[in-house]
Each structure stands twice: as structure tokens, then as C-alpha cells.
Motif scaffolding. Sequence first.
Motif, PDB file in Angstrom:
ATOM      1  N   VAL A  63       9.939 -49.135 -10.887  1.00 23.86           N
ATOM      2  CA  VAL A  63       9.621 -48.514  -9.727  1.00 23.86           C
ATOM      3  C   VAL A  63       8.959 -47.342 -10.056  1.00 23.86           C
ATOM      4  O   VAL A  63       7.861 -46.934  -9.909  1.00 23.86           O
ATOM      5  N   VAL A  64       9.571 -46.187  -9.759  1.00 22.41           N
ATOM      6  CA  VAL A  64       9.842 -45.252 -10.064  1.00 22.41           C
ATOM      7  C   VAL A  64       8.909 -44.534 -11.681  1.00 22.41           C
ATOM      8  O   VAL A  64       7.967 -44.160 -11.827  1.00 22.41           O
ATOM      9  N   ILE A  65       9.161 -45.559 -12.489  1.00 25.87           N
ATOM     10  CA  ILE A  65       8.802 -44.916 -13.913  1.00 25.87           C
ATOM     11  C   ILE A  65       7.426 -45.411 -13.773  1.00 25.87           C
ATOM     12  O   ILE A  65       6.298 -45.148 -14.267  1.00 25.87           O
ATOM     13  N   TYR A  66       7.617 -46.815 -12.987  1.00 27.60           N
ATOM     14  CA  TYR A  66       5.750 -47.742 -13.115  1.00 27.60           C
ATOM     15  C   TYR A  66       4.985 -46.483 -13.222  1.00 27.60           C
ATOM     16  O   TYR A  66       3.959 -46.371 -13.188  1.00 27.60           O
ATOM     17  N   ALA A  67       5.485 -45.986 -11.576  1.00 29.96           N
ATOM     18  CA  ALA A  67       4.554 -45.275 -10.563  1.00 29.96           C
ATOM     19  C   ALA A  67       3.951 -43.941 -11.362  1.00 29.96           C
ATOM     20  O   ALA A  67       3.139 -43.188 -10.516  1.00 29.96           O
ATOM     21  N   ALA A  68       4.480 -43.554 -12.803  1.00 30.04           N
ATOM     22  CA  ALA A  68       4.818 -41.912 -12.990  1.00 30.04           C
ATOM     23  C   ALA A  68       3.782 -42.141 -14.357  1.00 30.04           C
ATOM     24  O   ALA A  68       3.054 -43.729 -14.669  1.00 30.04           O
ATOM     25  N   GLU A  69       2.971 -41.464 -14.317  1.00 31.42           N
ATOM     26  CA  GLU A  69       1.258 -41.917 -14.740  1.00 31.42           C
ATOM     27  C   GLU A  69       1.740 -42.179 -16.658  1.00 31.42           C
ATOM     28  O   GLU A  69       2.829 -41.436 -17.295  1.00 31.42           O
ATOM     29  N   GLY A  70       1.020 -43.074 -16.941  1.00 29.25           N
ATOM     30  CA  GLY A  70       1.906 -43.187 -17.944  1.00 29.25           C
ATOM     31  C   GLY A  70       2.588 -44.326 -18.304  1.00 29.25           C
ATOM     32  O   GLY A  70       3.307 -44.776 -19.578  1.00 29.25           O
ATOM     33  N   HIS A  71       3.062 -44.362 -17.246  1.00 31.57           N
ATOM     34  CA  HIS A  71       4.340 -45.915 -17.085  1.00 31.57           C
ATOM     35  C   HIS A  71       5.806 -44.710 -17.638  1.00 31.57           C
ATOM     36  O   HIS A  71       6.986 -45.430 -18.642  1.00 31.57           O
ATOM     37  N   ARG A  72       5.351 -43.217 -17.779  1.00 35.99           N
ATOM     38  CA  ARG A  72       7.022 -42.538 -18.240  1.00 35.99           C
ATOM     39  C   ARG A  72       7.633 -41.447 -17.958  1.00 35.99           C
ATOM     40  O   ARG A  72       6.824 -41.016 -16.892  1.00 35.99           O
ATOM     41  N   LEU A  73       8.684 -41.191 -18.236  1.00 38.78           N
ATOM     42  CA  LEU A  73       9.359 -40.416 -17.246  1.00 38.78           C
ATOM     43  C   LEU A  73      10.554 -39.554 -17.952  1.00 38.78           C
ATOM     44  O   LEU A  73      10.936 -40.662 -18.302  1.00 38.78           O
ATOM     45  N   LYS A  74      10.490 -38.638 -18.119  1.00 39.32           N
ATOM     46  CA  LYS A  74      11.961 -37.858 -18.111  1.00 39.32           C
ATOM     47  C   LYS A  74      13.353 -38.271 -17.417  1.00 39.32           C
ATOM     48  O   LYS A  74      13.397 -38.057 -16.445  1.00 39.32           O
ATOM     49  N   PRO A  75      14.134 -38.391 -17.628  1.00 36.36           N
ATOM     50  CA  PRO A  75      14.945 -38.798 -17.193  1.00 36.36           C
ATOM     51  C   PRO A  75      15.531 -37.820 -16.484  1.00 36.36           C
ATOM     52  O   PRO A  75      16.304 -38.430 -15.080  1.00 36.36           O
ATOM     53  N   SER A  76      16.264 -36.380 -16.253  1.00 37.40           N
ATOM     54  CA  SER A  76      15.795 -35.576 -15.231  1.00 37.40           C
ATOM     55  C   SER A  76      14.857 -35.525 -14.279  1.00 37.40           C
ATOM     56  O   SER A  76      15.404 -35.855 -13.146  1.00 37.40           O
ATOM     57  N   GLU A  77      14.015 -36.243 -14.204  1.00 39.39           N
ATOM     58  CA  GLU A  77      12.634 -36.206 -13.181  1.00 39.39           C
ATOM     59  C   GLU A  77      13.461 -37.815 -12.759  1.00 39.39           C
ATOM     60  O   GLU A  77      13.677 -37.752 -11.393  1.00 39.39           O
ATOM     61  N   LEU A  78      13.398 -38.768 -13.165  1.00 41.55           N
ATOM     62  CA  LEU A  78      14.159 -39.993 -12.755  1.00 41.55           C
ATOM     63  C   LEU A  78      15.169 -39.639 -11.796  1.00 41.55           C
ATOM     64  O   LEU A  78      15.139 -40.032 -10.729  1.00 41.55           O
ATOM     65  N   SER A  79      16.046 -38.661 -12.583  1.00 43.22           N
ATOM     66  CA  SER A  79      17.349 -38.118 -11.424  1.00 43.22           C
ATOM     67  C   SER A  79      16.664 -37.844 -10.299  1.00 43.22           C
ATOM     68  O   SER A  79      17.721 -37.757  -8.904  1.00 43.22           O
ATOM     69  N   VAL A  80      15.768 -36.953 -10.169  1.00 44.29           N
ATOM     70  CA  VAL A  80      15.154 -36.100  -9.007  1.00 44.29           C
ATOM     71  C   VAL A  80      14.979 -37.145  -7.934  1.00 44.29           C
ATOM     72  O   VAL A  80      15.164 -37.433  -7.068  1.00 44.29           O
ATOM     73  N   PHE A  81      13.798 -37.914  -8.709  1.00 46.47           N
ATOM     74  CA  PHE A  81      13.373 -39.220  -7.814  1.00 46.47           C
ATOM     75  C   PHE A  81      14.428 -40.288  -6.729  1.00 46.47           C
ATOM     76  O   PHE A  81      14.781 -40.871  -5.947  1.00 46.47           O
ATOM     77  N   MET A  82      15.492 -40.556  -8.071  1.00 49.41           N
ATOM     78  CA  MET A  82      16.523 -41.334  -7.104  1.00 49.41           C
ATOM     79  C   MET A  82      17.723 -40.617  -6.497  1.00 49.41           C
ATOM     80  O   MET A  82      18.914 -41.054  -5.707  1.00 49.41           O
ATOM     81  N   ASN A  83      17.538 -39.276  -6.652  1.00 46.68           N
ATOM     82  CA  ASN A  83      17.925 -38.372  -5.196  1.00 46.68           C
ATOM     83  C   ASN A  83      19.924 -38.899  -6.527  1.00 46.68           C
ATOM     84  O   ASN A  83      20.911 -38.883  -5.206  1.00 46.68           O
ATOM     85  N   SER A  84      19.937 -38.800  -7.765  1.00 48.18           N
ATOM     86  CA  SER A  84      21.334 -39.178  -7.701  1.00 48.18           C
ATOM     87  C   SER A  84      21.498 -37.691  -9.372  1.00 48.18           C
ATOM     88  O   SER A  84      20.871 -37.280  -9.632  1.00 48.18           O
ATOM     89  N   SER A  85      23.622 -38.295 -10.226  1.00 45.78           N
ATOM     90  CA  SER A  85      23.203 -37.148 -10.646  1.00 45.78           C
ATOM     91  C   SER A  85      22.939 -37.548 -11.703  1.00 45.78           C
ATOM     92  O   SER A  85      22.291 -38.556 -11.673  1.00 45.78           O
ATOM     93  N   ARG A  86      22.216 -36.288 -12.992  1.00 42.96           N
ATOM     94  CA  ARG A  86      21.821 -36.876 -14.030  1.00 42.96           C
ATOM     95  C   ARG A  86      23.014 -37.949 -14.486  1.00 42.96           C
ATOM     96  O   ARG A  86      22.639 -38.187 -15.406  1.00 42.96           O
ATOM     97  N   THR A  87      24.010 -37.525 -14.761  1.00 44.38           N
ATOM     98  CA  THR A  87      25.122 -39.047 -15.360  1.00 44.38           C
ATOM     99  C   THR A  87      24.562 -40.266 -14.907  1.00 44.38           C
ATOM    100  O   THR A  87      24.325 -40.534 -15.666  1.00 44.38           O
ATOM    101  N   ASN A  88      24.651 -40.151 -13.186  1.00 49.19           N
ATOM    102  CA  ASN A  88      24.227 -41.442 -13.074  1.00 49.19           C
ATOM    103  C   ASN A  88      22.652 -42.175 -14.149  1.00 49.19           C
ATOM    104  O   ASN A  88      22.680 -43.360 -13.445  1.00 49.19           O
ATOM    105  N   SER A  89      21.705 -41.045 -13.688  1.00 47.23           N
ATOM    106  CA  SER A  89      20.808 -41.315 -14.094  1.00 47.23           C
ATOM    107  C   SER A  89      20.104 -41.821 -15.946  1.00 47.23           C
ATOM    108  O   SER A  89      19.997 -42.868 -16.488  1.00 47.23           O
TER     109      SER A  89
END
Length: 164
Positions: A63-89
Motif C-alpha cells: 500500500v505504501v508503494i502503491y500510494a507513492a508517485e508512479g507506484h515506486r519507492l526506494k527501499p530506504s523510503e520504504l524503511s522510513v514509512f514502515m518504521n523498520s530497519s533497512r535490513t527488515n525492509s
Amino acid sequence: MTSSFEPFEQAMRDLAQRLASRQQLRESVLSRLVLHLATSMADYMDEPLRAHGLNSTLWTSLVVIYAAEGHRLKPSELSVFMNSSRTNSTRVAKELERQGFVERFGSEQDRRQVFLQLTPKALDFVKENMPRRRAQLKEMFEPFEPGEIDELERLLRKLLARFS
């Protein structure tokens, strides 16, 4: 009707009596209640996703990636949105890729940058399941009046502030 939490509460009451330590009983029960509730809510939210090989973390990532412009996101941005470590992302991204929900590709401007792009399969899946997810959330909070929802949010945010 007894809840799934009742056996723990009874055990804590018995323990408090044996230790003559009723003072900490309430805080112990409250903290355990929050943990028990989090587990129960996760199970409830994960149930409809299991048939698709997903859980709430993977769904929320979609859903986070879906909501991003163009339905794409950097893994580091996903980590921030998910409030998780980069390793987990990274693990989440690999699992979504394995299941055919995302593809990785390099940025045209900087090949070192990687993006996660939703696949057509993922776009269809999110569009189809978002109304079901909303209905599930609505049903979960149905017993509460609007003012109670506001109060619950206020209290949970107050507790969260203790750990921020």
C-alpha cells in the motif's frame, strides 16, 4: 464470556496475592494487555492475507508503494514509512519481489539508486483488496463510539510518547 486474556489476568492476581504485591499488578496487567492485544490484532489483520502468502507488514508495504508517485519507492523510503530497519525492509522487498509483487530497477539519473516498482499483479491485488481491508478495520473498531476512538488514539499516542 471470558476473553483470551483472562487466564493471564487470573495468574497475575494469584501471583500478586502470593507476593503481597498488588501495587505492580495493574501496571503488569496493562502492559501485558497491550502486548496481547497487539498479537491478537495482528492475527486478525493477517488472517485474510495468509491465503495470498502475505501478512500485514507485506500488505502495508504494498500500500505504501502503491500510494507513492508512479507506484515506486526506494527501499530506504520504504524503511522510513514502515518504521523498520533497512535490513527488515530489504527482507520485505525481497519477499515481495519473490512473489511477483515488485520489480527492482535502477534510476535513470543514478544507477546506484534502486527503486521498487509495483507489478501489474500488485496493482490489481491492491485495488481489489483495499476495500476489504477498510471493511475489516471498520469492523474491528465498530464497538467504539467516535469519542471513544478519539480517546483511545489520544491515550495510545500518550503511551507512545513515553518511548519516543
